[in-house]
Motif scaffolding. Sequence first.
Motif, mmCIF file in Angstrom:
data_model
loop_
_atom_site.group_PDB
_atom_site.id
_atom_site.type_symbol
_atom_site.label_atom_id
_atom_site.label_comp_id
_atom_site.label_asym_id
_atom_site.label_seq_id
_atom_site.Cartn_x
_atom_site.Cartn_y
_atom_site.Cartn_z
ATOM 1 N N TYR A 19 0.835 -1.206 0.000
ATOM 2 C CA TYR A 19 0.000 0.000 0.000
ATOM 3 C C TYR A 19 0.871 1.259 0.000
ATOM 4 O O TYR A 19 0.641 2.193 -0.773
ATOM 5 C CB TYR A 19 -0.913 -0.014 1.223
ATOM 6 N N ASP A 20 1.876 1.294 0.867
ATOM 7 C CA ASP A 20 2.720 2.482 0.979
ATOM 8 C C ASP A 20 3.803 2.531 -0.090
ATOM 9 O O ASP A 20 4.588 3.477 -0.138
ATOM 10 C CB ASP A 20 3.353 2.541 2.373
ATOM 11 N N PHE A 21 3.835 1.534 -0.939
ATOM 12 C CA PHE A 21 4.714 1.513 -2.105
ATOM 13 C C PHE A 21 3.959 1.980 -3.344
ATOM 14 O O PHE A 21 4.569 2.411 -4.328
ATOM 15 C CB PHE A 21 5.232 0.077 -2.278
ATOM 16 N N THR A 22 2.624 1.904 -3.279
ATOM 17 C CA THR A 22 1.820 2.156 -4.484
ATOM 18 C C THR A 22 0.685 3.156 -4.211
ATOM 19 O O THR A 22 0.850 4.355 -4.393
ATOM 20 C CB THR A 22 1.245 0.825 -5.004
ATOM 21 N N VAL A 23 -0.448 2.652 -3.766
ATOM 22 C CA VAL A 23 -1.665 3.464 -3.640
ATOM 23 C C VAL A 23 -1.497 4.623 -2.662
ATOM 24 O O VAL A 23 -1.920 5.750 -2.943
ATOM 25 C CB VAL A 23 -2.855 2.582 -3.205
ATOM 26 N N GLY A 24 -0.869 4.365 -1.522
ATOM 27 C CA GLY A 24 -0.743 5.390 -0.498
ATOM 28 C C GLY A 24 -0.051 6.646 -0.961
ATOM 29 O O GLY A 24 -0.632 7.734 -0.968
ATOM 30 N N PRO A 25 1.227 6.576 -1.384
ATOM 31 C CA PRO A 25 1.929 7.792 -1.774
ATOM 32 C C PRO A 25 1.502 8.358 -3.121
ATOM 33 O O PRO A 25 1.422 9.581 -3.287
ATOM 34 C CB PRO A 25 3.394 7.353 -1.806
ATOM 35 N N VAL A 26 1.231 7.490 -4.104
ATOM 36 C CA VAL A 26 0.919 7.972 -5.452
ATOM 37 C C VAL A 26 -0.368 8.787 -5.458
ATOM 38 O O VAL A 26 -0.520 9.723 -6.252
ATOM 39 C CB VAL A 26 0.819 6.779 -6.430
ATOM 40 N N CYS A 27 -1.284 8.472 -4.563
ATOM 41 C CA CYS A 27 -2.540 9.218 -4.472
ATOM 42 C C CYS A 27 -2.280 10.711 -4.298
ATOM 43 O O CYS A 27 -2.917 11.544 -4.946
ATOM 44 C CB CYS A 27 -3.373 8.685 -3.310
ATOM 45 N N TYR A 28 -1.336 11.075 -3.433
ATOM 46 C CA TYR A 28 -1.072 12.484 -3.148
ATOM 47 C C TYR A 28 -0.550 13.212 -4.385
ATOM 48 O O TYR A 28 -0.850 14.385 -4.603
ATOM 49 C CB TYR A 28 -0.076 12.608 -1.999
ATOM 50 N N SER A 29 0.249 12.524 -5.176
ATOM 51 C CA SER A 29 0.746 13.120 -6.409
ATOM 52 C C SER A 29 -0.388 13.305 -7.412
ATOM 53 O O SER A 29 -0.507 14.349 -8.057
ATOM 54 C CB SER A 29 1.847 12.242 -7.014
ATOM 55 N N LEU A 30 -1.243 12.303 -7.539
ATOM 56 C CA LEU A 30 -2.342 12.355 -8.512
ATOM 57 C C LEU A 30 -3.337 13.465 -8.201
ATOM 58 O O LEU A 30 -3.749 14.213 -9.090
ATOM 59 C CB LEU A 30 -3.058 11.005 -8.557
ATOM 60 N N VAL A 31 -3.747 13.598 -6.945
ATOM 61 C CA VAL A 31 -4.769 14.599 -6.621
ATOM 62 C C VAL A 31 -4.227 16.009 -6.806
ATOM 63 O O VAL A 31 -4.977 16.934 -7.158
ATOM 64 C CB VAL A 31 -5.303 14.425 -5.177
ATOM 65 N N ALA A 32 -2.931 16.201 -6.591
ATOM 66 C CA ALA A 32 -2.342 17.531 -6.765
ATOM 67 C C ALA A 32 -2.146 17.875 -8.236
ATOM 68 O O ALA A 32 -2.298 19.030 -8.637
ATOM 69 C CB ALA A 32 -1.005 17.606 -6.034
ATOM 70 N N GLU A 33 -1.820 16.875 -9.050
ATOM 71 C CA GLU A 33 -1.495 17.138 -10.446
ATOM 72 C C GLU A 33 -2.726 17.199 -11.355
ATOM 73 O O GLU A 33 -2.733 17.941 -12.342
ATOM 74 C CB GLU A 33 -0.542 16.054 -10.970
ATOM 75 N N LEU A 34 -3.753 16.423 -11.053
ATOM 76 C CA LEU A 34 -4.887 16.299 -11.971
ATOM 77 C C LEU A 34 -5.957 17.368 -11.772
ATOM 78 O O LEU A 34 -6.835 17.517 -12.615
ATOM 79 C CB LEU A 34 -5.518 14.904 -11.839
#
Length: 576
Positions: A439-454
């Motif tokens: 989770y903290d290798f994939t969904v957890g951290p990547v979510c923060y990047s996606l919501v800020a960029e999209l």
Amino acid sequence: MASTGIDFANANHEVKVVEDGPLGGNVAVANDGVMRRMSVIPGITEITDGAIAGTEAEKRMGIIEGFRLYPKAAAWSMLLSTAIIMEGYDVVLLASFYAFPQFNQKYGTLLPDGTYQVPAAWQAGLSNGANVGEIIGLFANGIISERYGYRKTMIVSLFAVICFIFIPFFAQNVQTLEVAEILCGIPWGVFQTLTTAYAAEVMPVPLRCYLCTYVNLCWVLGQLIASGVLRAMLNNHTQWAYRIPFAIQWIWPLPIIIGVLFAPESPWWLVRRGRTEDAKKALLRLTSKNDPNFNADDTIDMMIHTNALEIEISSGTSYWDCFKGIDLRRTEIVVGVWMIQNLCGSSFMGYSTYFYEQAGLATENAFDMSMAQYALGAIGTFLSWFLMAKVGRRNIYLYGLILLDVLLLIIGFVGIAPSTNKAASWVIGSMLLIYTFTYDFTVGPVCYSLVAELSSTRLRTKTIVLSRNAYNVIGIINNIWTPYMLNPGAWGWGPKTGFFWFGLDFLCIVWTFFRLPEPKGRTYGELDILFTNRVSARKFASTDVTQFHGETVRLASVSEEVGEKGGYAEQKEFAS
């Protein structure tokens, strides 16, 4: 000159295929009507020239070059994001208290077997209290931070936390704890949005994902600290066993306040307020002085041009504007991405210590496993930084969900064994450790990047507010039924809850495959064009973008590692 295959009359509605373009793929362009309306802006020609240069510079910038140019921006962003440690700390603190004998004896009720437990209803109520407060704080932040700026909003919220921590520290009953959780949740809600938005706005394209996902690392560090503090207090049988963990929350606010007093404001926020000179001063404070090739004016022109483009595409900045036109799709994606964090079974992690106990582990072993779990989560976040530079955000998010689904199914099947089966208990614990790492290798951290960029730059704060509140609403639901699923005095599903989360996670996989686009290597202006042209989520990465119609540029998505080697931006004129 090669034919572009673009029908400008329909450019706002569809993407035409380039038959003989440089990459032979799709091309998304700025709508001709939008560019004509922008042409009346005073000085737009000079602004566009600077914006082109600024965009090309960011597209060519590599990771190492980016950190050399923006070291101060990274440091300021990390400082503000540290506030998230407090929220991660409290989430695990409260959930772990349910497995803490001293806390249960003070705030729980006596069970027939002679042990104390906080009733499932109050477990749900306490956990949801923070979520309710966060919803209030998030909505308030969406309005206040856009009016008064990120720095002032952050400072006031940190002062509020200092005051509110007194309530749980002196609480004598569970009702007072409920009030404390609601009030503390208000500034935590501010931190959830503000830190991510600030990171997205002070960092250049190749560094956005790293500083946005650092927010997740802070969350995990808070969880790890909470587990360690509680493990150290297990043998303390006085009231200080649960008061000291509450008091430790006073450590963070004051140092962060001192730092934020000296931090520069977001230059994007200053541009949106029309304060371009102040934006340039802030940008110069965020960058180093030893790069002769950096032109602050070009970067500010890029911000001005992107802001003007978004005004023409969707002029409003209210919450309602998040549901209009192309921003409706962006809101749906960002909301979906953050909701999935709570729909993929992650509540297992928040209740992990309690879950381990119900799976048959001793209290000491349960806390030891939780500490190992969050340590693996921190390592996973570090590793995700290397993976994002190679494969982007969409693939990490999608395949991460698939791996989590497999692990949830395994936990469910092993949970069929009786709790007296110690081997099964340790297998379940091991699977949860692997789940947390994944989770903290994939969904957890990547979510923060996606919501800020999209999200669009003009609606970023409000879009993140809506998405995080959707996350909190799902969190409230989770906090209602998870205690009942795990509590032996209620439904008592225990590890078999894995079957339930397996089904929900599968639905998340389907949505992600069809709806989640890839923002890797794109400037905010390019993302605006891709959404305006209604490009399919699965074609975002392969579509070429021309933001500056009639001027120059075919700016393909340039990956971080290509940018580090030099990159390129091929000039190409389009006929109108």
